[in-house]
Design an enzyme around this catalytic site. Sequence first.
Site, short mmCIF file in Angstrom:
data_model
loop_
_atom_site.label_atom_id
_atom_site.label_comp_id
_atom_site.label_asym_id
_atom_site.label_seq_id
_atom_site.Cartn_x
_atom_site.Cartn_y
_atom_site.Cartn_z
CE LYS A 195 -1.73 1.63 4.01
NZ LYS A 195 -1.55 3.03 4.39
CG ASN A 196 2.19 2.83 3.57
OD1 ASN A 196 1.03 3.17 3.29
ND2 ASN A 196 2.60 2.62 4.81
NE ARG A 232 -1.59 12.38 7.87
CZ ARG A 232 -1.50 13.62 8.29
NH1 ARG A 232 -2.54 14.19 8.82
NH2 ARG A 232 -0.36 14.28 8.21
CB CYS A 270 -4.19 11.88 11.60
SG CYS A 270 -3.78 10.18 11.36
NE ARG A 276 0.36 10.38 10.05
CZ ARG A 276 -0.13 9.46 9.24
NH1 ARG A 276 -1.36 9.04 9.36
NH2 ARG A 276 0.63 8.95 8.29
CB ILE A 319 2.47 18.51 5.83
CG1 ILE A 319 1.62 19.79 5.67
CG2 ILE A 319 1.59 17.28 5.82
CD1 ILE A 319 1.11 19.97 4.25
CG LEU A 337 9.65 17.96 8.94
CD1 LEU A 337 9.98 16.57 9.46
CD2 LEU A 337 10.83 18.91 9.19
CG ASP A 347 3.07 1.50 9.45
OD1 ASP A 347 2.56 2.34 10.20
OD2 ASP A 347 3.40 1.76 8.27
CB ILE A 375 6.96 6.85 14.75
CG1 ILE A 375 8.17 5.90 14.69
CG2 ILE A 375 6.79 7.62 13.43
CD1 ILE A 375 9.48 6.51 14.28
NE ARG A 429 -7.45 4.61 4.76
CZ ARG A 429 -7.13 5.80 5.23
NH1 ARG A 429 -7.70 6.23 6.32
NH2 ARG A 429 -6.26 6.55 4.59
N1 EPU Z 1 6.32 14.67 10.90
C1 EPU Z 1 6.45 16.00 11.21
N2 EPU Z 1 6.38 16.90 10.19
C2 EPU Z 1 6.21 16.52 8.89
C3 EPU Z 1 6.11 15.14 8.59
C4 EPU Z 1 6.18 14.23 9.63
O1 EPU Z 1 6.58 16.38 12.36
O2 EPU Z 1 6.16 17.38 8.01
C5 EPU Z 1 6.38 13.69 12.00
C6 EPU Z 1 5.09 12.88 12.12
O3 EPU Z 1 4.09 13.58 12.85
C7 EPU Z 1 5.54 11.63 12.77
C8 EPU Z 1 6.96 11.43 12.18
O4 EPU Z 1 7.35 12.72 11.69
O5 EPU Z 1 5.64 11.83 14.14
C9 EPU Z 1 7.05 10.43 11.06
O6 EPU Z 1 6.07 10.68 10.06
P1 EPU Z 1 6.28 10.32 8.54
O7 EPU Z 1 6.25 11.57 7.73
O8 EPU Z 1 7.47 9.43 8.40
O9 EPU Z 1 4.97 9.46 8.22
P2 EPU Z 1 4.02 9.55 6.96
O10 EPU Z 1 4.79 9.76 5.72
O11 EPU Z 1 2.88 10.46 7.26
C10 EPU Z 1 4.18 6.98 6.41
C11 EPU Z 1 3.22 5.84 6.26
C12 EPU Z 1 2.66 5.47 7.62
C13 EPU Z 1 3.81 5.08 8.51
C14 EPU Z 1 4.84 6.23 8.60
C15 EPU Z 1 6.08 5.89 9.41
C16 EPU Z 1 2.33 6.17 4.03
C17 EPU Z 1 1.17 6.52 3.17
N3 EPU Z 1 2.15 6.24 5.35
O12 EPU Z 1 3.42 8.06 6.95
O13 EPU Z 1 1.82 4.33 7.40
O14 EPU Z 1 3.32 4.79 9.81
O15 EPU Z 1 5.24 6.59 7.26
O16 EPU Z 1 6.70 4.78 8.88
O17 EPU Z 1 3.39 5.81 3.53
C18 EPU Z 1 0.02 2.86 7.81
O18 EPU Z 1 0.32 2.27 6.75
O19 EPU Z 1 -0.81 2.37 8.63
C19 EPU Z 1 0.66 4.14 8.12
C20 EPU Z 1 0.20 4.98 9.03
#
Ligand code: EPU
Length: 428
Positions: free
Chosen positions: A22-23, A99, A123, A128, A130, A132, A314, A336, A406
């Site tokens: 999925k991811n 998201r 969420c 979570r 954005i 960054l 995850d 995380i 999902r």
């Molecule tokens: N974070 C920030 N600022 C940002 C982005 C992230 O503070 O701009 C923080 C987040 O709040 C979190 C940490 O950084 O505390 C890591 O978040 P990350 O950006 O790595 O996660 P993501 O890209 O939103 C993806 C997966 C998630 C998985 C995480 C961590 C997808 C679509 N989603 O999310 O998958 O848990 O990486 O590995 O790829 C799932 O599949 O159930 C799922 C939630």
Amino acid sequence: MDSIWIKGGKTLEGDIPISGAKNAALTLMPCALLTEEKLTLTNLPRLADVDTFAHLLNQLGVSTHVAGVKKGEVGRRMTLEADEIVSTVAPYDMVRKMRASVLVLGPMLARMGEATVSLPGGCAIGDRPIDLHLKVLECMGAEIELAAGYVKASAPRGGRLPGGDFSFPVVSVGATENAVMAAVLAKGKTQLFNAAREPEIVDLCNLLVAMGAKIKGIGSAHLIIEGVEGLNGTTYEVMPDRIEAGSYACAAGITGGSLNLIGARPEDMQATLNALAQAGLMIEFHDKGIKVSANGGLKPLALSTSPFPGFATDMQAQFMAMLAMAKGDSFLEETIFENRYMHVPELRRMGADVDIHGRSAIVRGVEQLTGASVMATDLRASMSLVLAGLAAEGETEVLRVYHLDRGYERLEEKLSAVGATIERRTAG
Ligand code: EPU
């Protein structure tokens, strides 16, 4: 509303085919925005999130065509074509639903010189933000404006981004993906330090290289991307889902069974396999995948989540369900996401003995779980309840099945094929 009904207590044995990830799918699909040529993805999982993403891409002008699989292919084959982008806006009603919609920001900005994306909001598993995603794009030369719940990113004079260097203060999968997709069509060079190196990011980089991108350091935390003038279409196979594979490995553990995870790649899930082995499971590798078998009782573990190659967040909920039946006390730490213990109250209702202290959880193993009606607020939490239900005495009904849909393709079909008594029930 549908629910998943389980009569627990069966020992699971047999083969489980692992679907496309999925991811990975959710970061490969937006790459269609980077070229006028056709991008064909094979081994795409049949999941609600993939359909939602296709729908978002359709709104932007990308055509998506699902074709029958060819001989030797698995999963779904989808051809995406973005010869003309008709909109550069990802609206709130899409981003709110999923998201990952925010992953159109980087490629749209790269191709069109501008992109407007709704801010995702809260969420179930945490705040979570954005920030960054925006900071790295800014470092690459984008101008960012926030207004009315939307973020508008634009390249200087609507042209190509200059590119630039950025060091991530926190590892972020999504921000790394957006940055890579924006950098491949930039005028200059981009260097990303402390980039995420999850296997899904390697899959993304490999696809982009097949499309003509210049990326060095793939699989490391230091990515060097030299922008190119244009990218071509290609055909690419989505990697197997390491989290789905890990979830079914826990099903073998919690039911005292033995499952062959067909198509799973050991190199993508070392930390999960190490944890399974420490919990007392037997792991065997063969040319078709990985076999995970119970070997006596489950042993307790101490696990802390961290970015790849660490133990995946995850997988935390599924391990907690399994460890709820281990012989002894386990210690889990979630580093995380701040709110990823939503499954705990529901697991407790099934007899699990779990205490939460901030980011840590103590799981005291019990002899037996008991079935109950339960529901969860996110995908992996829902899977942990399914796992608990497979081992529990009596009947379990997992509500809010849309979370499972999902991310787990044909869940009840795959589990019944290995001996579970499980079915989808439609209310009313
Ligand atoms: N974070 C920030 N600022 C940002 C982005 C992230 O503070 O701009 C923080 C987040 O709040 C979190 C940490 O950084 O505390 C890591 O978040 P990350 O950006 O790595 O996660 P993501 O890209 O939103 C993806 C997966 C998630 C998985 C995480 C961590 C997808 C679509 N989603 O999310 O998958 O848990 O990486 O590995 O790829 C799932 O599949 O159930 C799922 C939630």
